[in-house]
Design a protein around this motif. Structure first.
Motif, PDB file in Angstrom:
ATOM      1  N   TYR A   1       0.830  -1.214   0.000  1.00  0.00           N
ATOM      2  CA  TYR A   1       0.000   0.000   0.000  1.00  0.00           C
ATOM      3  C   TYR A   1       0.861   1.258   0.000  1.00  0.00           C
ATOM      4  N   LEU A   2       1.909   1.287   0.819  1.00  0.00           N
ATOM      5  CA  LEU A   2       2.763   2.471   0.913  1.00  0.00           C
ATOM      6  C   LEU A   2       3.535   2.715  -0.379  1.00  0.00           C
ATOM      7  N   GLU A   3       3.971   1.658  -1.048  1.00  0.00           N
ATOM      8  CA  GLU A   3       4.654   1.828  -2.330  1.00  0.00           C
ATOM      9  C   GLU A   3       3.695   2.404  -3.374  1.00  0.00           C
ATOM     10  N   ALA A   4       2.470   1.894  -3.373  1.00  0.00           N
ATOM     11  CA  ALA A   4       1.467   2.434  -4.304  1.00  0.00           C
ATOM     12  C   ALA A   4       1.146   3.882  -3.970  1.00  0.00           C
ATOM     13  N   LEU A   5       1.095   4.221  -2.674  1.00  0.00           N
ATOM     14  CA  LEU A   5       0.822   5.590  -2.251  1.00  0.00           C
ATOM     15  C   LEU A   5       1.936   6.526  -2.699  1.00  0.00           C
ATOM     16  N   ARG A   6       3.168   6.087  -2.584  1.00  0.00           N
ATOM     17  CA  ARG A   6       4.312   6.910  -3.005  1.00  0.00           C
ATOM     18  C   ARG A   6       4.235   7.233  -4.499  1.00  0.00           C
ATOM     19  N   ARG A   7       3.817   6.258  -5.293  1.00  0.00           N
ATOM     20  CA  ARG A   7       3.712   6.496  -6.739  1.00  0.00           C
ATOM     21  C   ARG A   7       2.503   7.367  -7.091  1.00  0.00           C
ATOM     22  N   ALA A   8       1.426   7.244  -6.309  1.00  0.00           N
ATOM     23  CA  ALA A   8       0.173   7.919  -6.669  1.00  0.00           C
ATOM     24  C   ALA A   8       0.138   9.384  -6.248  1.00  0.00           C
ATOM     25  N   LEU A   9       0.796   9.733  -5.154  1.00  0.00           N
ATOM     26  CA  LEU A   9       0.683  11.098  -4.631  1.00  0.00           C
ATOM     27  C   LEU A   9       1.080  12.175  -5.646  1.00  0.00           C
ATOM     28  N   PRO A  10       2.217  12.064  -6.356  1.00  0.00           N
ATOM     29  CA  PRO A  10       2.553  13.118  -7.334  1.00  0.00           C
ATOM     30  C   PRO A  10       1.526  13.251  -8.451  1.00  0.00           C
ATOM     31  N   LYS A  11       0.792  12.189  -8.741  1.00  0.00           N
ATOM     32  CA  LYS A  11      -0.187  12.236  -9.826  1.00  0.00           C
ATOM     33  C   LYS A  11      -1.460  12.970  -9.439  1.00  0.00           C
ATOM     34  N   THR A  12      -1.602  13.326  -8.162  1.00  0.00           N
ATOM     35  CA  THR A  12      -2.789  14.067  -7.733  1.00  0.00           C
ATOM     36  C   THR A  12      -2.672  15.557  -8.033  1.00  0.00           C
ATOM     37  N   LEU A  13      -1.520  15.995  -8.548  1.00  0.00           N
ATOM     38  CA  LEU A  13      -1.279  17.421  -8.754  1.00  0.00           C
ATOM     39  C   LEU A  13      -2.390  18.117  -9.537  1.00  0.00           C
ATOM     40  N   PRO A  14      -2.811  17.626 -10.711  1.00  0.00           N
ATOM     41  CA  PRO A  14      -3.850  18.364 -11.452  1.00  0.00           C
ATOM     42  C   PRO A  14      -5.148  18.521 -10.666  1.00  0.00           C
ATOM     43  N   GLU A  15      -5.587  17.455 -10.006  1.00  0.00           N
ATOM     44  CA  GLU A  15      -6.853  17.504  -9.278  1.00  0.00           C
ATOM     45  C   GLU A  15      -6.778  18.455  -8.093  1.00  0.00           C
ATOM     46  N   VAL A  16      -5.659  18.430  -7.382  1.00  0.00           N
ATOM     47  CA  VAL A  16      -5.494  19.285  -6.210  1.00  0.00           C
ATOM     48  C   VAL A  16      -5.354  20.748  -6.634  1.00  0.00           C
ATOM     49  N   ALA A  17      -4.532  21.000  -7.646  1.00  0.00           N
ATOM     50  CA  ALA A  17      -4.316  22.372  -8.096  1.00  0.00           C
ATOM     51  C   ALA A  17      -5.583  22.993  -8.640  1.00  0.00           C
ATOM     52  N   ALA A  18      -6.407  22.210  -9.328  1.00  0.00           N
ATOM     53  CA  ALA A  18      -7.665  22.743  -9.866  1.00  0.00           C
ATOM     54  C   ALA A  18      -8.583  23.230  -8.756  1.00  0.00           C
ATOM     55  N   LEU A  19      -8.433  22.658  -7.567  1.00  0.00           N
ATOM     56  CA  LEU A  19      -9.302  23.039  -6.448  1.00  0.00           C
ATOM     57  C   LEU A  19      -8.788  24.258  -5.695  1.00  0.00           C
ATOM     58  N   VAL A  20      -7.469  24.350  -5.473  1.00  0.00           N
ATOM     59  CA  VAL A  20      -6.955  25.361  -4.540  1.00  0.00           C
ATOM     60  C   VAL A  20      -5.989  26.367  -5.161  1.00  0.00           C
ATOM     61  N   ALA A  21      -5.445  26.109  -6.341  1.00  0.00           N
ATOM     62  CA  ALA A  21      -4.506  27.069  -6.941  1.00  0.00           C
ATOM     63  C   ALA A  21      -5.260  28.324  -7.377  1.00  0.00           C
ATOM     64  N   PRO A  22      -4.574  29.480  -7.410  1.00  0.00           N
ATOM     65  CA  PRO A  22      -5.270  30.721  -7.806  1.00  0.00           C
ATOM     66  C   PRO A  22      -5.763  30.665  -9.249  1.00  0.00           C
ATOM     67  N   ARG A  23      -6.921  31.245  -9.455  1.00  0.00           N
ATOM     68  CA  ARG A  23      -7.510  31.275 -10.798  1.00  0.00           C
ATOM     69  C   ARG A  23      -7.029  32.501 -11.557  1.00  0.00           C
ATOM     70  N   ILE A  24      -6.704  32.299 -12.806  1.00  0.00           N
ATOM     71  CA  ILE A  24      -6.274  33.402 -13.661  1.00  0.00           C
ATOM     72  C   ILE A  24      -7.481  33.909 -14.442  1.00  0.00           C
ATOM     73  N   ALA A  25      -7.671  35.208 -14.439  1.00  0.00           N
ATOM     74  CA  ALA A  25      -8.762  35.834 -15.184  1.00  0.00           C
ATOM     75  C   ALA A  25      -8.161  36.774 -16.224  1.00  0.00           C
ATOM     76  N   LEU A  26      -8.492  36.538 -17.490  1.00  0.00           N
ATOM     77  CA  LEU A  26      -8.029  37.390 -18.589  1.00  0.00           C
ATOM     78  C   LEU A  26      -9.194  38.221 -19.112  1.00  0.00           C
ATOM     79  N   ARG A  27      -8.869  39.411 -19.607  1.00  0.00           N
ATOM     80  CA  ARG A  27      -9.895  40.291 -20.179  1.00  0.00           C
ATOM     81  C   ARG A  27      -9.505  40.647 -21.606  1.00  0.00           C
ATOM     82  N   LEU A  28     -10.467  40.472 -22.524  1.00  0.00           N
ATOM     83  CA  LEU A  28     -10.251  40.754 -23.939  1.00  0.00           C
ATOM     84  C   LEU A  28     -10.862  42.107 -24.283  1.00  0.00           C
ATOM     85  N   HIS A  29     -10.045  43.002 -24.840  1.00  0.00           N
ATOM     86  CA  HIS A  29     -10.469  44.369 -25.163  1.00  0.00           C
ATOM     87  C   HIS A  29     -10.647  44.516 -26.672  1.00  0.00           C
ATOM     88  N   ASN A  30     -11.786  45.094 -27.074  1.00  0.00           N
ATOM     89  CA  ASN A  30     -12.087  45.336 -28.485  1.00  0.00           C
ATOM     90  C   ASN A  30     -11.812  46.796 -28.821  1.00  0.00           C
TER      91      ASN A  30
END
Length: 304
Positions: free
Chosen positions: A105-134
């Motif tokens: 279980y611990l070996e599998a956990l060690r391999r799996a933790l880095p792969k959670t980056l996209p899911e975790v970052a999508a929840l808590v990382a700052p959101r970027i907002a862009l504005r398009l000017h015409n």
């Protein structure tokens, strides 16, 4: 006057004149757009090896505590009483087998933790907002913006804590821990299992469709939903999260292009995304745990 397809010369209609005028205006009008950052920053995320070791070691200690709490020798009187009342059965695993389960279980956990980056970052990382000017003199229709990110940069749709399924573990993809070592308690009444042909409630519930206001990604290209932009005004684009998988200081220079259904050609430029200090994946996981816990507390309060 205009030439009809059959060779006749007819008087031009108002709609024909409008189309000709719009076509001439397209050719004469410069496709002048700018893109600016309103908030947010790209986040470099690291997975420190020493921090990963500490997380795995702490989880190992937690799993071995179950063995210390499990009684090694059960009195014969208690064992007979449990067997008579069918309340518990001995653990079918030996202690050595349980330790082997924990190691796997611990070996599998060690391999799996880095792969959670996209899911975790999508929840808590700052959101970027862009504005398009015409900056043109035309009401632009269905303007679609594309960003060309470097290969080491990941763009994500942000996740709202309220949209998480509380019945599923977060982050997903982590291995399931072995059952704690010790006797297995039998429930007095486990109920009758549902027939395999009976659909579950989840199967018959309506499926939630993705929001129209979300980015799409094609390789390293980020595609924003098309937006109309009025003359001299601006429109905010769909928010998104940017994660950098290597250290970076300063700004991230990102080329962009834009097209509109009522303009010829392509607008283009470069937008400078701010870059925040490097963060540890495990710090983000702690923030995610806090965000999901707060959501559960609010749900409990509302039910009360």
């Amino acid at each position: 006057m205009y030439d009809a397809p059959d060779g006749r010369t007819d008087r031009a209609r108002a709609a024909d004149i409008d189309r000709l005028g719009e076509r001439l205006l397209r050719r004469q009008q410069a496709f002048d757009l700018t893109l600016s950052v309103q908030q947010g920053a790209a986040v470099p995320v690291a997975v420190p090896g020493d921090a990963l070791d500490r997380v795995v070691a702490a989880e190992r200690e937690r799993r071995l505590n179950h063995m210390q709490l499990a009684p090694k020798d059960v009195p014969m009187e208690q064992m007979l009483k449990d067997l008579i009342h069918s309340r518990t059965t001995p653990d079918p695993r030996s202690r050595e087998q349980y330790l082997e389960e924990v190691d796997r279980y611990l070996e599998a956990l060690r391999r799996a933790l880095p792969k959670t980056l996209p899911e975790v970052a999508a929840l808590v990382a700052p959101r970027i907002a862009l504005r398009l000017h015409n900056h043109t003199h035309i009401h632009l229709k269905d303007v679609q913006v594309r960003l060309e990110l470097p290969d080491s940069v990941l763009a994500l749709n942000p996740t709202d804590p309220d949209d998480l399924d509380r019945k599923k573990p977060f982050p997903s993809g982590l291995p399931r821990a072995p059952r704690p070592y010790g006797p297995v308690t039998q429930k007095p009444y486990a109920g009758v299992p549902a027939p395999p042909w009976l659909p579950s409630l989840r199967d018959v519930m309506p499926i939630s469709l993705p929001s129209r206001w979300e980015i799409e990604t094609e390789g390293s290209t980020v595609i924003f939903p098309a937006e109309d932009v009025r003359v001299g005004l601006a429109e905010d684009l769909a928010p998104f999260v940017v994660v950098i998988e290597q250290p970076l200081v300063g700004t991230l220079q990102v080329p962009w292009t834009a097209t509109a259904t009522n303009m010829e050609g392509t607008a283009q430029g470069t937008v400078a995304l701010p870059v925040s200090p490097v963060q540890s994946l495990f710090d983000l996981i702690e923030l995610a745990d806090s965000a999901t816990s707060d959501g559960e507390d609010e749900n409990d309060d509302s039910e009360d």
